[in-house]
Motif scaffolding. Structure first.
Motif, PDB file in Angstrom:
ATOM      1  N   ARG A  30       0.861  -1.185   0.000  1.00 46.65           N
ATOM      2  CA  ARG A  30       0.000   0.000   0.000  1.00 46.65           C
ATOM      3  C   ARG A  30       0.895   1.232   0.000  1.00 46.65           C
ATOM      4  NH1 ARG A  30      -2.097  -1.623   5.795  1.00 46.65           N
ATOM      5  NH2 ARG A  30      -3.351  -2.817   4.404  1.00 46.65           N
ATOM      6  N   ASP A  32       2.893   4.128   1.542  1.00 44.94           N
ATOM      7  CA  ASP A  32       3.619   4.141   2.807  1.00 44.94           C
ATOM      8  C   ASP A  32       3.458   5.491   3.491  1.00 44.94           C
ATOM      9  OD1 ASP A  32       5.410   3.906   4.881  1.00 44.94           O
ATOM     10  OD2 ASP A  32       7.057   3.163   3.649  1.00 44.94           O
ATOM     11  N   THR A  33       2.778   5.511   4.621  1.00 41.71           N
ATOM     12  CA  THR A  33       2.566   6.767   5.347  1.00 41.71           C
ATOM     13  C   THR A  33       3.844   7.272   6.008  1.00 41.71           C
ATOM     14  OG1 THR A  33       1.799   5.535   7.284  1.00 41.71           O
ATOM     15  CG2 THR A  33       0.110   6.335   5.744  1.00 41.71           C
ATOM     16  N   GLN A  34       4.923   6.477   5.992  1.00 36.82           N
ATOM     17  CA  GLN A  34       6.209   6.913   6.530  1.00 36.82           C
ATOM     18  C   GLN A  34       7.084   7.579   5.462  1.00 36.82           C
ATOM     19  OE1 GLN A  34       6.686   6.601   9.914  1.00 36.82           O
ATOM     20  NE2 GLN A  34       4.558   5.922   9.739  1.00 36.82           N
ATOM     21  N   VAL A  36       6.087   9.831   2.697  1.00 38.36           N
ATOM     22  CA  VAL A  36       5.053  10.605   2.032  1.00 38.36           C
ATOM     23  C   VAL A  36       5.354  12.091   2.243  1.00 38.36           C
ATOM     24  CG1 VAL A  36       3.547  10.541   4.068  1.00 38.36           C
ATOM     25  CG2 VAL A  36       2.545  10.808   1.832  1.00 38.36           C
ATOM     26  N   VAL A  41      -2.233  13.505   1.392  1.00 43.77           N
ATOM     27  CA  VAL A  41      -3.240  12.814   2.184  1.00 43.77           C
ATOM     28  C   VAL A  41      -3.398  11.408   1.593  1.00 43.77           C
ATOM     29  CG1 VAL A  41      -5.645  12.818   2.941  1.00 43.77           C
ATOM     30  CG2 VAL A  41      -4.421  14.990   2.675  1.00 43.77           C
ATOM     31  N   ILE A  42      -3.247  10.410   2.455  1.00 42.07           N
ATOM     32  CA  ILE A  42      -3.418   9.014   2.060  1.00 42.07           C
ATOM     33  C   ILE A  42      -4.698   8.514   2.727  1.00 42.07           C
ATOM     34  CG2 ILE A  42      -2.435   6.688   2.124  1.00 42.07           C
ATOM     35  CD1 ILE A  42      -0.708   8.620   0.524  1.00 42.07           C
ATOM     36  N   ASN A  45      -7.424   3.129   3.122  1.00 43.17           N
ATOM     37  CA  ASN A  45      -6.536   2.054   3.559  1.00 43.17           C
ATOM     38  C   ASN A  45      -5.241   2.006   2.738  1.00 43.17           C
ATOM     39  OD1 ASN A  45      -5.911   0.008   5.348  1.00 43.17           O
ATOM     40  ND2 ASN A  45      -6.803  -1.586   4.069  1.00 43.17           N
ATOM     41  N   GLY A  46      -4.678   3.173   2.455  1.00 46.21           N
ATOM     42  CA  GLY A  46      -3.410   3.245   1.734  1.00 46.21           C
ATOM     43  C   GLY A  46      -3.535   3.041   0.246  1.00 46.21           C
ATOM     44  N   ILE A  49      -4.263   8.580  -3.076  1.00 50.29           N
ATOM     45  CA  ILE A  49      -3.382   9.708  -2.782  1.00 50.29           C
ATOM     46  C   ILE A  49      -4.025  10.982  -3.312  1.00 50.29           C
ATOM     47  CG2 ILE A  49      -2.007   9.147  -4.848  1.00 50.29           C
ATOM     48  CD1 ILE A  49       0.407  10.505  -3.480  1.00 50.29           C
ATOM     49  N   ALA A  55       4.270  10.108  -2.753  1.00 49.62           N
ATOM     50  CA  ALA A  55       4.298   8.985  -1.814  1.00 49.62           C
ATOM     51  C   ALA A  55       4.904   7.781  -2.522  1.00 49.62           C
ATOM     52  CB  ALA A  55       2.897   8.650  -1.328  1.00 49.62           C
ATOM     53  N   ASN A  58       5.009   0.885   0.239  1.00 49.36           N
ATOM     54  CA  ASN A  58       5.715   0.403   1.422  1.00 49.36           C
ATOM     55  C   ASN A  58       6.635  -0.782   1.130  1.00 49.36           C
ATOM     56  OD1 ASN A  58       3.688  -1.472   0.959  1.00 49.36           O
ATOM     57  ND2 ASN A  58       3.156  -1.710   3.114  1.00 49.36           N
TER      58      ASN A  58
END
Length: 195
Positions: A30, A32-34, A36, A41-42, A45-46, A49, A55, A58
């Motif tokens: 998905r 990766d919120t780390q 980005v 905005v994600i 559920n990933g 965008i 982004a 992951n």
């Protein structure tokens, strides 16, 4: 009857018998919120965008042949392709540095600030763009049809990369594709370390 009561108690109390091993959640690819951009905005559920910036997925593309898709939900400024963890996720558009290779909304393909190609068919709102990568070249597909404009010279450990700006919204598909991947290509696999 005793096993029925035990099962009911487990469901009600959340307790399990001796030797029970809890199931681990299977990792999924998905966004990766780390990794980005600050104004990205994600959601979903990933899988979606929006906002401004880039982004990465992951998981890197480690297998020989990988495929993923985007559906263009809203037009604007956007891009899809590959990038290393060093690419400028707060800078739009990607493709301006040595660490990203992208197709932009106008059909141009960029790397290191240089145009490397241009598609004859420009994607529109509602279209699905497929991306295949085999560690030699990246290819694009528009609504399932190959565009025959490969991107060559991609180096390093790369991740699927996406960017949006000016109201663009992209839905990302890492599995359960809209269109059949090319022969031999499949969804991105997450590497598991063996214990």
């Amino acid at each position: 009857m005793a096993s029925y009561v035990f099962c009911f108690r487990c469901c009600r109390d959340g307790t399990f018998g001796p030797g029970h091993v809890p199931l681990k959640e299977v990792p999924v690819v998905r966004l990766d919120t780390q990794h980005v951009g600050n104004d990205v905005v994600i959601v979903k559920n990933g899988r979606r965008i929006c906002g401004t910036g880039a982004a990465l997925a992951n998981a890197p593309i480690a297998q020989n042949k990988a495929y993923f898709e985007i559906k263009i939900q809203c037009t604007g400024v956007w891009g899809v392709g590959l990038g290393t963890r060093k690419c400028g996720i707060n800078k739009v558009p990607l493709g301006a540095d040595t660490d990203s290779w992208v197709l932009r909304q106008d059909g141009t393909m960029y790397h290191n600030g240089e145009q490397k190609g241009k598609l004859t068919d420009v994607p529109q709102e509602g279209d699905v763009m497929g991306v295949s990568y085999d560690h030699i070249e990246m290819n694009f597909f528009l609504n399932g049809a190959p565009l025959s404009t490969p991107f060559m010279g991609i180096k390093g450990t790369v991740f699927p990369a996406f960017y949006v700006d000016n109201g663009a919204v992209l839905d990302v598909q890492f599995d359960k594709f809209y269109h059949q991947p090319p022969d031999g290509f499949d969804s991105i696999m997450i590497e598991q370390s063996l214990l």
